[in-house]
Design an enzyme around this catalytic site. Structure first.
Site, mmCIF file in Angstrom:
data_model
loop_
_atom_site.group_PDB
_atom_site.id
_atom_site.type_symbol
_atom_site.label_atom_id
_atom_site.label_comp_id
_atom_site.label_asym_id
_atom_site.label_seq_id
_atom_site.Cartn_x
_atom_site.Cartn_y
_atom_site.Cartn_z
ATOM 1 N N SER A 43 0.835 -1.208 0.000
ATOM 2 C CA SER A 43 0.000 0.000 0.000
ATOM 3 C C SER A 43 0.868 1.255 0.000
ATOM 4 O O SER A 43 2.060 1.189 0.318
ATOM 5 C CB SER A 43 -0.859 -0.010 1.271
ATOM 6 N N TYR A 76 -3.552 0.014 10.041
ATOM 7 C CA TYR A 76 -3.398 -0.395 8.635
ATOM 8 C C TYR A 76 -1.978 -0.097 8.165
ATOM 9 O O TYR A 76 -1.321 -0.939 7.542
ATOM 10 C CB TYR A 76 -4.421 0.351 7.795
HETATM 11 P P1 NAP Z 1 -11.900 -4.815 -0.565
HETATM 12 O O1 NAP Z 1 -12.794 -4.339 -1.662
HETATM 13 O O2 NAP Z 1 -12.239 -4.474 0.850
HETATM 14 O O3 NAP Z 1 -11.722 -6.423 -0.693
HETATM 15 C C1 NAP Z 1 -10.994 -7.087 0.302
HETATM 16 C C2 NAP Z 1 -11.331 -8.554 0.173
HETATM 17 O O4 NAP Z 1 -10.698 -9.271 1.242
HETATM 18 C C3 NAP Z 1 -12.832 -8.818 0.291
HETATM 19 O O5 NAP Z 1 -13.219 -9.785 -0.655
HETATM 20 C C4 NAP Z 1 -12.964 -9.384 1.698
HETATM 21 O O6 NAP Z 1 -14.028 -10.283 1.839
HETATM 22 C C5 NAP Z 1 -11.663 -10.136 1.825
HETATM 23 N N1 NAP Z 1 -11.336 -10.425 3.224
HETATM 24 C C6 NAP Z 1 -11.251 -9.549 4.251
HETATM 25 N N2 NAP Z 1 -10.929 -10.192 5.390
HETATM 26 C C7 NAP Z 1 -10.823 -11.521 5.078
HETATM 27 C C8 NAP Z 1 -10.513 -12.700 5.811
HETATM 28 N N3 NAP Z 1 -10.268 -12.658 7.124
HETATM 29 N N4 NAP Z 1 -10.489 -13.886 5.163
HETATM 30 C C9 NAP Z 1 -10.760 -13.944 3.835
HETATM 31 N N5 NAP Z 1 -11.062 -12.870 3.059
HETATM 32 C C10 NAP Z 1 -11.082 -11.670 3.691
HETATM 33 O O7 NAP Z 1 -10.418 -4.298 -0.805
HETATM 34 P P2 NAP Z 1 -9.662 -3.795 -2.115
HETATM 35 O O8 NAP Z 1 -9.775 -2.315 -2.193
HETATM 36 O O9 NAP Z 1 -10.031 -4.652 -3.281
HETATM 37 O O10 NAP Z 1 -8.171 -4.108 -1.655
HETATM 38 C C11 NAP Z 1 -7.625 -5.402 -1.794
HETATM 39 C C12 NAP Z 1 -6.251 -5.379 -1.142
HETATM 40 O O11 NAP Z 1 -5.494 -4.286 -1.681
HETATM 41 C C13 NAP Z 1 -6.296 -5.135 0.360
HETATM 42 O O12 NAP Z 1 -5.237 -5.843 0.974
HETATM 43 C C14 NAP Z 1 -6.049 -3.631 0.488
HETATM 44 O O13 NAP Z 1 -5.482 -3.307 1.742
HETATM 45 C C15 NAP Z 1 -5.082 -3.406 -0.617
HETATM 46 N N6 NAP Z 1 -5.018 -2.040 -1.150
HETATM 47 C C16 NAP Z 1 -6.153 -1.400 -1.550
HETATM 48 C C17 NAP Z 1 -6.027 -0.121 -2.114
HETATM 49 C C18 NAP Z 1 -7.204 0.677 -2.575
HETATM 50 O O14 NAP Z 1 -7.041 1.886 -2.802
HETATM 51 N N7 NAP Z 1 -8.373 0.079 -2.741
HETATM 52 C C19 NAP Z 1 -4.779 0.449 -2.254
HETATM 53 C C20 NAP Z 1 -3.658 -0.236 -1.782
HETATM 54 C C21 NAP Z 1 -3.798 -1.499 -1.234
HETATM 55 P P3 NAP Z 1 -15.455 -9.736 2.354
HETATM 56 O O15 NAP Z 1 -15.916 -8.732 1.357
HETATM 57 O O16 NAP Z 1 -16.319 -10.973 2.412
HETATM 58 O O17 NAP Z 1 -15.195 -9.124 3.712
HETATM 59 C C1 GCO Z 2 -6.974 5.203 3.146
HETATM 60 C C2 GCO Z 2 -7.088 4.308 1.956
HETATM 61 C C3 GCO Z 2 -5.722 3.727 1.624
HETATM 62 C C4 GCO Z 2 -5.826 2.772 0.474
HETATM 63 C C5 GCO Z 2 -4.501 2.233 0.077
HETATM 64 C C6 GCO Z 2 -3.568 3.313 -0.428
HETATM 65 O O1 GCO Z 2 -7.927 5.280 3.932
HETATM 66 O O2 GCO Z 2 -5.928 5.856 3.253
HETATM 67 O O3 GCO Z 2 -8.027 3.278 2.191
HETATM 68 O O4 GCO Z 2 -5.194 3.085 2.730
HETATM 69 O O5 GCO Z 2 -6.620 1.683 0.818
HETATM 70 O O6 GCO Z 2 -3.911 1.466 1.064
HETATM 71 O O7 GCO Z 2 -2.435 2.681 -0.997
#
Ligand code: NAP
Ligand code: GCO
Length: 264
Positions: free
Chosen positions: A147, A160
């Site tokens: 992230s 986080y």
């Molecule tokens: P999201 O929409 O919240 O999806 C996360 C997924 O993880 C969901 O399918 C959730 O299932 C599943 N999950 C959560 N806890 C779990 C557990 N204990 N066991 C199994 N599955 C679990 O997140 P996203 O935005 O796609 O992000 C995916 C990854 O990228 C995360 O690690 C996030 O931190 C990272 N990330 C996101 C961003 C961003 O801007 N979106 C940026 C950087 C990194 P449920 O829906 O059933 O809870």
């Molecule tokens: C926040 C956002 C971020 C993104 C991502 C950025 O609240 O700052 O959710 O944490 O999820 O991790 O890279």
């Protein structure tokens, strides 16, 4: 091997944790497009069913498991079943994750522990569960979803950021231990991406929405599709000599100090 074959995943099995929507689903579809067979897990049977249908609409027949990634026994059972049914996990994407946006002074300790458990301990659990099979089969690929918070802090996301910062260092340490077995452990560090997880801070007019557009040199939120090429690269032979690297796909955020309010 011609250049395109470097990126082929034909014959590989990829497990994408939490791959029922968002970033995980986009990456899983991309890995499928490169030839991998896909396995996804989630907590929710309903979400798995819905995801299976959505994947099928795109021609991808995914295997699904109800599995909490923080539950070591459940993870071991899932991996053993994948070994028995599909020959084992060749590519692991530790995508499952949660976030809690609460000021540190107000953050209940249990919330801290839950975020650390899902975002840091679980990638360790799942990586160990697949690594032995990878070692026995001559190698594998592990991609941890890091992230911006692997590098930067911001108000309200201490648990986080601690988890994602730790995940960066876990990536480097597992790379150190397992590169000798041809297991490449790397990470992807997305910028701010349009998914359900960022929905609350992305609503039009939300101050954070405007801030991110200004803070990102590409002047836009990332799309899940922006992450697919980097995932295929790190999952393929093209990255066989890449270990412990976090590939930031962030529109330039980490390269830039940002703009003053009156700058275009
Ligand atoms: P999201 O929409 O919240 O999806 C996360 C997924 O993880 C969901 O399918 C959730 O299932 C599943 N999950 C959560 N806890 C779990 C557990 N204990 N066991 C199994 N599955 C679990 O997140 P996203 O935005 O796609 O992000 C995916 C990854 O990228 C995360 O690690 C996030 O931190 C990272 N990330 C996101 C961003 C961003 O801007 N979106 C940026 C950087 C990194 P449920 O829906 O059933 O809870
Ligand atoms: C926040 C956002 C971020 C993104 C991502 C950025 O609240 O700052 O959710 O944490 O999820 O991790 O890279």
């Amino acid at each position: 091997m011609n250049s395109l074959e470097l990126f082929s995943l034909e014959g590989k099995v990829a497990l994408v944790t939490g791959g029922t929507h968002g970033i995980g689903m986009a990456i899983a579809k991309g890995l499928a497009g490169a030839g991998a067979r896909i396995v996804v897990n989630d907590l929710s049977p309903d979400k798995l069913e819905a995801a299976k249908r959505e994947y099928a609409q795109g021609g991808v027949d995914v295997a699904t498991y109800i599995c909490n990634v923080t539950d070591e026994a459940a993870v071991a059972g899932m991996v053993a079943d994948i070994e028995a049914q599909m020959g084992g996990v060749d590519i692991l994407v530790n995508n499952a994750g949660i976030i809690k946006r609460i000021p540190s002074l107000d953050l209940p300790l249990q919330d801290w522990k839950t975020v650390i458990d899902v975002d840091l301990t679980a990638p360790f659990i799942v990586s160990r569960a697949v690594a032995l099979g990878m070692k026995l089969r001559g190698g594998g690929k592990i991609i941890n979803m890091c992230s911006m918070m692997s590098e930067l802090g911001r108000d309200t996301v201490a648990s986080y950021a601690a988890a994602k910062g730790g995940l960066k260092m876990l990536t480097r340490n597992l790379a150190t231990e397992w590169a000798r077995y041809n297991i490449n452990v790397n990470g992807i560090g997305p910028g701010y991406i349009e998914t359900a997880q960022t929905g609350p801070i992305r609503e039009p007019g939300h101050p954070f929405n405007d801030f991110i557009i200004r803070r990102t040199p590409a002047m836009r939120w990332g799309r899940v599709e922006d992450l697919v090429g980097g995932a295929i690269y790190l999952a393929s032979s093209a990255s066989d000599f890449v270990n412990g690297h976090i590939l930031y796909i962030d529109g330039g955020i980490l390269a830039s100090l940002g703009k003053a309010a009156n700058e275009e």
